[in-house]
Design a protein around this motif. Sequence first.
Motif, mmCIF file in Angstrom:
data_model
loop_
_atom_site.group_PDB
_atom_site.id
_atom_site.type_symbol
_atom_site.label_atom_id
_atom_site.label_comp_id
_atom_site.label_asym_id
_atom_site.label_seq_id
_atom_site.Cartn_x
_atom_site.Cartn_y
_atom_site.Cartn_z
ATOM 1 N N THR A 281 61.576 43.772 35.592
ATOM 2 C CA THR A 281 62.048 44.709 35.076
ATOM 3 C C THR A 281 62.546 44.637 33.335
ATOM 4 O O THR A 281 61.814 46.147 32.517
ATOM 5 C CB THR A 281 63.810 45.288 35.566
ATOM 6 N N ASN A 282 62.692 43.765 32.889
ATOM 7 C CA ASN A 282 62.825 43.136 32.010
ATOM 8 C C ASN A 282 61.113 42.726 31.184
ATOM 9 O O ASN A 282 61.476 43.446 29.940
ATOM 10 C CB ASN A 282 63.045 41.297 31.310
ATOM 11 N N ASP B 249 65.009 40.574 37.984
ATOM 12 C CA ASP B 249 65.838 41.762 36.255
ATOM 13 C C ASP B 249 64.642 40.967 35.727
ATOM 14 O O ASP B 249 63.890 41.534 34.538
ATOM 15 C CB ASP B 249 67.415 40.469 35.985
ATOM 16 N N SER B 250 63.537 39.391 35.674
ATOM 17 C CA SER B 250 62.713 39.131 35.210
ATOM 18 C C SER B 250 61.687 40.612 35.004
ATOM 19 O O SER B 250 61.065 40.608 34.355
ATOM 20 C CB SER B 250 62.347 38.051 35.784
ATOM 21 N N TYR C 221 59.938 46.855 30.409
ATOM 22 C CA TYR C 221 61.129 47.684 29.256
ATOM 23 C C TYR C 221 60.192 46.606 28.289
ATOM 24 O O TYR C 221 60.340 47.547 27.362
ATOM 25 C CB TYR C 221 62.329 46.854 29.492
ATOM 26 N N TRP C 222 60.043 45.711 27.942
ATOM 27 C CA TRP C 222 59.365 45.199 27.204
ATOM 28 C C TRP C 222 57.965 46.135 26.344
ATOM 29 O O TRP C 222 57.000 45.881 25.649
ATOM 30 C CB TRP C 222 59.219 43.232 27.239
#
Length: 197
Positions: free
Chosen positions: A5-6, A2-3, A9-10
């Motif tokens: 992909t985050n 998740d980190s 995304y950012w």
Amino acid sequence: MDSITNILYWVSTGLLIPVIALLLFGFVRALMLLGGFFGMYINRLKYESHIQDFLKQFSENKITENDIQEKITGNKLFKNHLLDIVKYKSNENHIEKILSDFEIASEKELSSSKSLAKLGPMVGLMGTLIPLGPALVGLANGDIASMAQNMQVAFSTTVVGIFAGAIGYVTQLVKQRWFISDLNNLEFLANTLKNKN
């Protein structure tokens, strides 16, 4: 996971403002290129109206540098290289160098059209894809207004990118044809000079 992909995304979201700035720059550049192309086209009409008569006269008579200055109008690049060819007519190697220099100058003139034709759609596609992530998040959360705003940005960047690319592509095609014709004329004139000597 998740980190990671985050972070992606950012990073992609953070690229939206530079992409929009690049698209605006590309749009302004396309308008400037279009204006310069129009001016070049007007000059080209003057040049085309005289060049065939000049070529015929050149092959039949001896032409001086003053004749070239007076009769070749509307195409400075061609005129300057032709003057150099007449100046160094006895040196075959120098003439080859002048013809190569003309090709390099032509490529340099085409570079802005080429780069706009390739980069415009690429940056437009980036501007389309970046807002789609937030738009899908807005759709999942039921925020239709946010989704609509992001979709508006996505479609606008696509249109601007394709417009800039189309201007670059069309101007590149026409200029390329002009420069090939000019190179052909320069080679003809150089060969004519060589045969006269």
